[in-house]
Design a protein around this motif. Structure first.
Motif, PDB file in Angstrom:
ATOM      1  N   ILE A 101     -73.353 -60.611 135.051  1.00 15.81           N
ATOM      2  CA  ILE A 101     -74.514 -61.253 134.434  1.00 15.81           C
ATOM      3  C   ILE A 101     -75.299 -60.176 133.698  1.00 15.81           C
ATOM      4  N   GLU A 102     -75.303 -60.288 132.375  1.00 15.71           N
ATOM      5  CA  GLU A 102     -75.872 -59.238 131.530  1.00 15.71           C
ATOM      6  C   GLU A 102     -77.292 -59.604 131.127  1.00 15.71           C
ATOM      7  N   CYS A 103     -78.229 -58.928 131.778  1.00 21.22           N
ATOM      8  CA  CYS A 103     -79.645 -59.224 131.575  1.00 21.22           C
ATOM      9  C   CYS A 103     -80.317 -58.148 130.737  1.00 21.22           C
ATOM     10  N   GLY A 104     -79.802 -56.932 130.801  1.00 20.57           N
ATOM     11  CA  GLY A 104     -80.404 -55.840 130.041  1.00 20.57           C
ATOM     12  C   GLY A 104     -79.570 -54.591 130.188  1.00 20.57           C
ATOM     13  N   SER A 105     -79.939 -53.563 129.435  1.00 16.76           N
ATOM     14  CA  SER A 105     -79.175 -52.311 129.473  1.00 16.76           C
ATOM     15  C   SER A 105     -80.137 -51.151 129.241  1.00 16.76           C
ATOM     16  N   ILE A 106     -81.119 -51.025 130.146  1.00 17.44           N
ATOM     17  CA  ILE A 106     -82.211 -50.072 129.915  1.00 17.44           C
ATOM     18  C   ILE A 106     -81.732 -48.627 129.869  1.00 17.44           C
ATOM     19  N   SER A 107     -80.564 -48.329 130.445  1.00 15.58           N
ATOM     20  CA  SER A 107     -80.086 -46.936 130.403  1.00 15.58           C
ATOM     21  C   SER A 107     -79.925 -46.446 128.971  1.00 15.58           C
ATOM     22  N   GLY A 108     -79.760 -47.387 128.042  1.00 18.14           N
ATOM     23  CA  GLY A 108     -79.541 -46.970 126.662  1.00 18.14           C
ATOM     24  C   GLY A 108     -80.658 -47.304 125.698  1.00 18.14           C
ATOM     25  N   TYR A 109     -81.734 -47.908 126.169  1.00 12.14           N
ATOM     26  CA  TYR A 109     -82.773 -48.360 125.238  1.00 12.14           C
ATOM     27  C   TYR A 109     -83.407 -47.201 124.461  1.00 12.14           C
ATOM     28  N   ASN A 110     -83.561 -46.062 125.157  1.00 17.69           N
ATOM     29  CA  ASN A 110     -84.295 -44.955 124.541  1.00 17.69           C
ATOM     30  C   ASN A 110     -83.400 -43.822 124.066  1.00 17.69           C
ATOM     31  N   THR A 111     -82.207 -43.748 124.641  1.00 16.58           N
ATOM     32  CA  THR A 111     -81.365 -42.587 124.345  1.00 16.58           C
ATOM     33  C   THR A 111     -80.024 -42.993 123.741  1.00 16.58           C
ATOM     34  N   GLY A 112     -79.859 -44.275 123.450  1.00 18.66           N
ATOM     35  CA  GLY A 112     -78.599 -44.744 122.875  1.00 18.66           C
ATOM     36  C   GLY A 112     -77.670 -45.254 123.961  1.00 18.66           C
ATOM     37  N   GLN A 113     -76.955 -46.328 123.650  1.00 15.96           N
ATOM     38  CA  GLN A 113     -76.081 -46.945 124.647  1.00 15.96           C
ATOM     39  C   GLN A 113     -74.815 -46.108 124.842  1.00 15.96           C
ATOM     40  N   THR A 114     -74.465 -45.874 126.090  1.00 13.92           N
ATOM     41  CA  THR A 114     -73.205 -45.203 126.419  1.00 13.92           C
ATOM     42  C   THR A 114     -72.063 -46.200 126.231  1.00 13.92           C
ATOM     43  N   PRO A 115     -71.033 -45.840 125.454  1.00 16.32           N
ATOM     44  CA  PRO A 115     -69.909 -46.761 125.267  1.00 16.32           C
ATOM     45  C   PRO A 115     -69.238 -47.104 126.605  1.00 16.32           C
ATOM     46  N   ILE A 116     -68.689 -48.297 126.667  1.00 15.60           N
ATOM     47  CA  ILE A 116     -68.087 -48.816 127.898  1.00 15.60           C
ATOM     48  C   ILE A 116     -66.571 -48.635 127.822  1.00 15.60           C
ATOM     49  N   LYS A 117     -66.026 -47.975 128.845  1.00 14.17           N
ATOM     50  CA  LYS A 117     -64.600 -47.617 128.813  1.00 14.17           C
ATOM     51  C   LYS A 117     -63.690 -48.670 129.444  1.00 14.17           C
ATOM     52  N   ASN A 118     -64.237 -49.466 130.322  1.00 10.88           N
ATOM     53  CA  ASN A 118     -63.372 -50.293 131.171  1.00 10.88           C
ATOM     54  C   ASN A 118     -63.255 -51.753 130.753  1.00 10.88           C
ATOM     55  N   ILE A 119     -63.727 -52.086 129.537  1.00 11.95           N
ATOM     56  CA  ILE A 119     -63.737 -53.493 129.136  1.00 11.95           C
ATOM     57  C   ILE A 119     -62.351 -54.124 129.217  1.00 11.95           C
ATOM     58  N   SER A 120     -61.298 -53.353 128.931  1.00 15.15           N
ATOM     59  CA  SER A 120     -59.967 -53.977 128.946  1.00 15.15           C
ATOM     60  C   SER A 120     -59.601 -54.516 130.324  1.00 15.15           C
ATOM     61  N   MET A 121     -60.289 -54.053 131.372  1.00 15.22           N
ATOM     62  CA  MET A 121     -60.009 -54.570 132.721  1.00 15.22           C
ATOM     63  C   MET A 121     -60.429 -56.023 132.907  1.00 15.22           C
ATOM     64  N   VAL A 122     -61.252 -56.539 132.002  1.00 18.59           N
ATOM     65  CA  VAL A 122     -61.699 -57.926 132.194  1.00 18.59           C
ATOM     66  C   VAL A 122     -60.538 -58.908 132.120  1.00 18.59           C
ATOM     67  N   VAL A 123     -59.460 -58.522 131.430  1.00 18.53           N
ATOM     68  CA  VAL A 123     -58.316 -59.434 131.283  1.00 18.53           C
ATOM     69  C   VAL A 123     -57.610 -59.620 132.622  1.00 18.53           C
ATOM     70  N   GLY A 124     -57.093 -58.538 133.172  1.00 14.85           N
ATOM     71  CA  GLY A 124     -56.317 -58.639 134.405  1.00 14.85           C
ATOM     72  C   GLY A 124     -57.140 -59.113 135.594  1.00 14.85           C
ATOM     73  N   LYS A 125     -58.435 -58.757 135.595  1.00 11.22           N
ATOM     74  CA  LYS A 125     -59.293 -59.189 136.702  1.00 11.22           C
ATOM     75  C   LYS A 125     -59.899 -60.566 136.465  1.00 11.22           C
ATOM     76  N   CYS A 126     -59.656 -61.125 135.296  1.00  4.96           N
ATOM     77  CA  CYS A 126     -60.222 -62.444 134.952  1.00  4.96           C
ATOM     78  C   CYS A 126     -61.739 -62.452 135.154  1.00  4.96           C
ATOM     79  N   LEU A 127     -62.398 -61.454 134.569  1.00 10.11           N
ATOM     80  CA  LEU A 127     -63.851 -61.357 134.722  1.00 10.11           C
ATOM     81  C   LEU A 127     -64.561 -62.205 133.661  1.00 10.11           C
ATOM     82  N   HIS A 128     -65.747 -62.659 134.038  1.00  7.31           N
ATOM     83  CA  HIS A 128     -66.572 -63.457 133.127  1.00  7.31           C
ATOM     84  C   HIS A 128     -67.904 -62.752 132.936  1.00  7.31           C
TER      85      HIS A 128
END
Lengths: 343, 343
Positions: free
Chosen positions: A250-277
């Motif tokens: 559940i994506e509500c916010g991403s404050i870690s990156g609001y002031n210093t830039g968002q850190t790219p996400i490395k693990n998105i491809s895992m959403v397929v095999g894990k059937c994540l929503h």
């Protein structure tokens, strides 16, 4: 009655990194107002009582050509946000003098003539509660937690939730909703004091992400069925890595990156095999669906102590800039509220 | 009858990057089989006719300590995957001689004794169609497109879809499902020949991502209501950037990173403000829900030409290694099928 000072907090310049009090925003006392004679033109005059300072403010400090889900602050104009005020005068039949107005675009100034209610609402206060909680656990942050959890958690007793910023205005309510739903709750925050608070509201595995390795906690206590994300970045990546099959993010916010830039996400491809929503959401589109349920249940739970909240109340409109910075850099101790005036 | 050669394709070593024929996999002719006397032990003997070669193979070429949604290939053992064979002998009352078996774990060898059906099924062929299409548009790839689209697209006429690998086994069916649902379809592939095919199946904006800037296409033709992701990486980032409010991101695969490592995603924080929904999925958990509808409708549509497909058929088990590489590096021209034997 002679004109009196109508102090304001003006947005002065777009920040590069963190918003600096006095540079990004400035407290201004040059304007005056005559409360008895200021023309209402069919509107109503409000004395501001409390203002909410929230993480999303940072997103409004960008030039408006940068698209965002909410309009940017305007250079030279007062900030605005959630707030509550009392009606001093009115030419609007729906807005009686003495009533309280809760509005999403309350100006950061002492007195304001609003032409119409718009998205604001007249609200009543529970006798045992202060107005401040109506911009926190019973305001937008609490509503955000409530609607996001109800709509997207698909929570089942015995499952595992991981809630970030678990001592914050949104996160602390999510922790308690998750516990009430019978889940084991892992929750993170950035100070030992916040860890203690998370423990006091029922979190099973509260931890300080600054001194404890998030991945190690999740590896031991997961996998995660429901991840409530207020932070993004590396912690989101860890949550994906240790998500359970069919997990919900559940994506509500991403404050870690609001002031210093968002850190790219490395693990998105895992959403397929894990059937994540993964569900990004804003409170507004969902609020009508849950509005009645929220106000029918949550004020009583808060007043009785069944649901707990903690807030950091700062007195004085002149402190808004400091509070904004504290919310962004995590030095705020709890949901931040500025009390502008007593009634 | 004397023993005959039973050729196989063995998995030989974990690849670092792309799978190399002769290194990663090896064609082996050392084994023999006596078709008349090989013991069945209650099972059945199958002559392999066609084998499907799919993008997910790369994920199975990792050491099994690397968790994945499907078991890894075993060093020294034959590859396996979707395939169809004809039953030569049987001691299983459900599997009659002469029937055809469609199985997800068909071994890459000419003849195999299977102890039981397991997840395999006896299938009948439409008289106007070849067996090859039953591992493509009417097999796992077509089913993947069908169930993912039905379950997660929430498509409405007039909306905009963007389909990656739109000439592939999955993508080409998604393109046609999207068109049938009344959407405008943008689709990408890696050659002009594939662009022509995507045009022929109805894509409104087919383009070659190697010669055309994806972001420019999406900026002009979007925003995107439904994104079908087979590629991940920079194109996923672009899809998020140009996604419409409330867009759906259907995560089916991320082949851009299977061989060279996944490119981190920069735009995930946009899912909040845009209220995006990302659904990772596998075909298996959803297939039971749509199985009857799929086989009741799709064979007729394919046979009548209402839905089109294209496949690249390679003859000879000894070519499997080359086909695997072509699927991974994108030089395959369409859904890849290896014909091992005629009936």
């Amino acid at each position: 009655m002679a004109p009196i000072t109508n102090a304001r907090v003006l947005f002065k310049s777009y920040p590069e990194g963190y918003p600096i009090p006095g540079e990004t925003t400035v407290y201004d006392t040059t304007q005056t107002i005559d409360l008895e004679t200021v023309p209402l033109n069919g509107g109503f005059l409000v004395k501001t009582l409390v203002l909410s300072v929230d993480p999303y403010f940072r997103g409004r400090m960008r030039e408006s050509k940068t698209s965002s889900y909410i309009g940017g602050f305007e250079i030279g104009a007062p900030l605005d946000g959630f707030g509550i005020g009392v009606v001093l005068r009115s030419e609007n039949s729906k807005v009686a003098v003495g009533k309280h107005v809760y509005g999403p675009k309350t100006l950061h100034q002492e007195y304001t003539v609003y032409p119409e209610l718009g998205h604001a609402a007249i609200i009543e206060k529970h006798p045992d509660l202060p107005w401040t909680v109506y911009v926190g656990a019973l305001g937008m942050p609490g509503q955000t937690a409530f609607v996001g959890w109800k709509e997207y958690s698909d929570a089942k007793p015995g499952q595992v939730a991981f809630v970030t910023t678990g001592a914050g205005g949104v996160g602390a309510i999510v922790v308690q909703l998750a516990k009430a739903a019978g889940l084991k709750v892992i929750s993170s925050a950035g100070s030992d004091e916040k860890v203690e608070f998370m423990k006091s509201i029922g979190a099973d595995v509260p931890f300080n992400y600054k001194t404890t390795d998030t991945r190690a906690v999740l590896e031991k206590e997961g996998p995660i069925d429901v991840y409530w994300d207020n932070v993004g970045g590396e912690i989101l990546d860890a949550a994906i890595e240790f998500a359970a099959q069919n997990g919900r993010l559940i994506e509500c916010g991403s404050i870690s990156g609001y002031n210093t830039g968002q850190t790219p996400i490395k693990n998105i491809s895992m959403v397929v095999g894990k059937c994540l929503h993964m569900h990004g959401f804003l409170v507004w589109p969902l609020l009508p669906k849950y509005y009645e349920e929220f106000y029918a249940t949550m004020p009583g739970k808060i007043a009785s102590g069944e649901f707990k909240y903690v807030e950091e109340v700062t007195k004085g409109l002149d402190k808004v800039g400091d509070v904004i910075l504290a919310v962004q850099n995590g030095t705020s101790k709890a949901k931040a509220v500025v009390v502008v005036a007593e009634e």
